[in-house]
Scaffold this active site. Structure first.
Site, PDB file in Angstrom:
ATOM      1  CE1 TYR A 110      -4.105  -2.036   4.802  1.00 29.06           C
ATOM      2  CE2 TYR A 110      -3.564   0.232   4.231  1.00 29.06           C
ATOM      3  CZ  TYR A 110      -3.868  -1.059   3.849  1.00 29.06           C
ATOM      4  OH  TYR A 110      -3.942  -1.386   2.512  1.00 29.06           O
ATOM      5  CB  SER A 150      -0.869  -0.031   1.254  1.00 30.88           C
ATOM      6  OG  SER A 150      -1.364   1.241   1.540  1.00 30.88           O
TER       7      SER A 150
END
Ligand SMILES: NC(=O)c1ccc[n+]([C@@H]2O[C@H](COP(=O)([O-])OP(=O)(O)OC[C@H]3O[C@@H](n4cnc5c(N)ncnc54)[C@H](O)[C@@H]3O)[C@@H](O)[C@H]2O)c1
Length: 339
Positions: free
Chosen positions: A161, A136
């Site tokens: 995350y 990501s």
């Protein structure tokens, strides 16, 4: 797509009921080759399960089989790898969502670290030609310069995350180095489009507009995102699949992003216009009076901006779809699903 490459391949798509995984599967099935795809997903209820089921329904084809299961279940994965012996593994399953990682960090540790570890182990024990996994843009954290290139620092994640995604990259590198497994990591930048994720901001904006509600913009709206249209993202993934990294350490990371960030407010304006054009928002919905500028949320970064040169130089590929076109297709799809 190099159709010859895919012929006779056994492909695992893990996270096949997800937004990106299901679109990758659909893309491949649109070609006539003789390949086989096993799509794996635990269909968890982090967001609307019926959307996940509908994505799977789009994949009906004799070359596709859906298998429900959890990557945290090592025995389940082992049985699967032993039975199918995949050539290519496209690993998209994860617990996603920066904000949810403040609420339920355990889910992120389980899927993104523990689950991914099981996938790596299986790729070692049942050797694969190429493992690709989703990372990501969030690994860049609050960058001190833009655009973010693959060799920029990713040492200071600002959400849990991002920390789990970074952990995945580090674990994957060690498996490539120790066992010579060819592995490609992909850092996606805010992917949007048809069949998208209801937990993401753009999808919630669409719902709020449709319902005549206010739209909260975090960080008082001072925010830029490198919005990447789903088909462009999938095109990048397919190209990367076709060329595995080489020795001595067969490991590469690529940004997959548009490479031109937009202000969040500009994004919302275009989305609004496309929602009006699609007949989903009434004329009396005054956008400006429904914008609420609210403080930043922990874990969010102010800007994401992909340096796309590595993908461009090595694969001759650059995402193309402009925001208006992408949001037009999103609004059309959203209308069909939610009218
Ligand atoms: N969409 C984006 O903008 C974006 C941006 C950056 C990174 N990513 C990453 O790309 C990948 C795909 O994202 P997406 O948007 O398609 O997300 P998604 O949530 O739609 O898809 C992930 C899928 O994985 C499944 N899954 C989760 N945990 C699992 C487990 N333990 N076992 C089996 N299946 C499990 C979920 O049910 C879901 O269907 C994720 O790794 C995500 O972190 C996405």
């Amino acid at each position: 797509m190099n159709e010859a490459f895919w012929n006779h391949k056994k492909i695992f798509i893990i996270g096949a009921a997800g937004f990106i995984g299901s679109t990758v599967a659909r893309y491949l099935l649109d070609f006539p080759g003789q390949f086989f795809i096993a799509g794996i997903d635990n269909l968890n209820d982090y967001y609307d399960v019926s959307l996940k089921q509908d994505r799977i329904s789009r994949l009906q084809d004799e070359r596709f089989r859906f298998i429900k299961g959890d990557i945290c279940d090592a025995a389940f994965l082992e049985e699967l790898f032993q039975r199918f012996r995949p050539d290519i593994v496209i690993h998209m399953a994860a617990q996603a969502g920066v904000r949810y990682s403040l609420e339920n960090p355990q889910a992120f540790l389980d899927a993104n670290v523990n689950g991914f570890f099981h996938v790596l182990e299986m790729c070692r024990r049942y050797p694969v030609q190429h493992l690709l996994f989703a990372s990501s843009s969030s690994v860049y954290g609050e960058a001190d310069h833009y655009p973010s290139a693959e060799d920029d620092s990713t040492d200071l994640p600002v959400s849990f995350y991002a920390a789990t995604k970074k952990s995945g990259e580090v674990m994957a590198h060690s498996y490539a180095a120790m066992y010579g497994i060819p592995i490609t990591g992909m850092r996606f930048f805010t992917v949007y489009g048809p069949w998208g994720r209801p937990d993401m901001a753009y999808y919630r904006f669409a719902e709020e507009m449709k319902n005549g509600e206010d739209i909260p913009l975090f960080n008082y709206g001072d925010c830029k995102r490198d919005f990447t249209y789903i088909d462009d993202c999938v095109e990048g993934i397919i190209r990367l699949c076709e060329k595995a990294p080489e020795l001595p350490v067969p490991f590469e990371i690529y940004n997959i992003g548009k490479g031109s960030p937009n202000d969040l407010m500009d994004f919302v304006r275009i989305l609004h216009e496309e929602m009006v054009n699609a007949g989903l928002v009434t004329d009396d919905y005054d956008l400006e009076s429904h914008i609420r500028r609210v403080p930043p949320q922990p874990g969010d970064v102010r800007e994401t901006y992909a340096d796309t040169r590595k993908l461009q130089e090595r694969f001759g590929y650059q995402p193309q779809t402009d925001l208006r076109t992408g949001l037009h297709w999103f609004a059309e799809w959203y209308g069909k699903r939610n009218r």
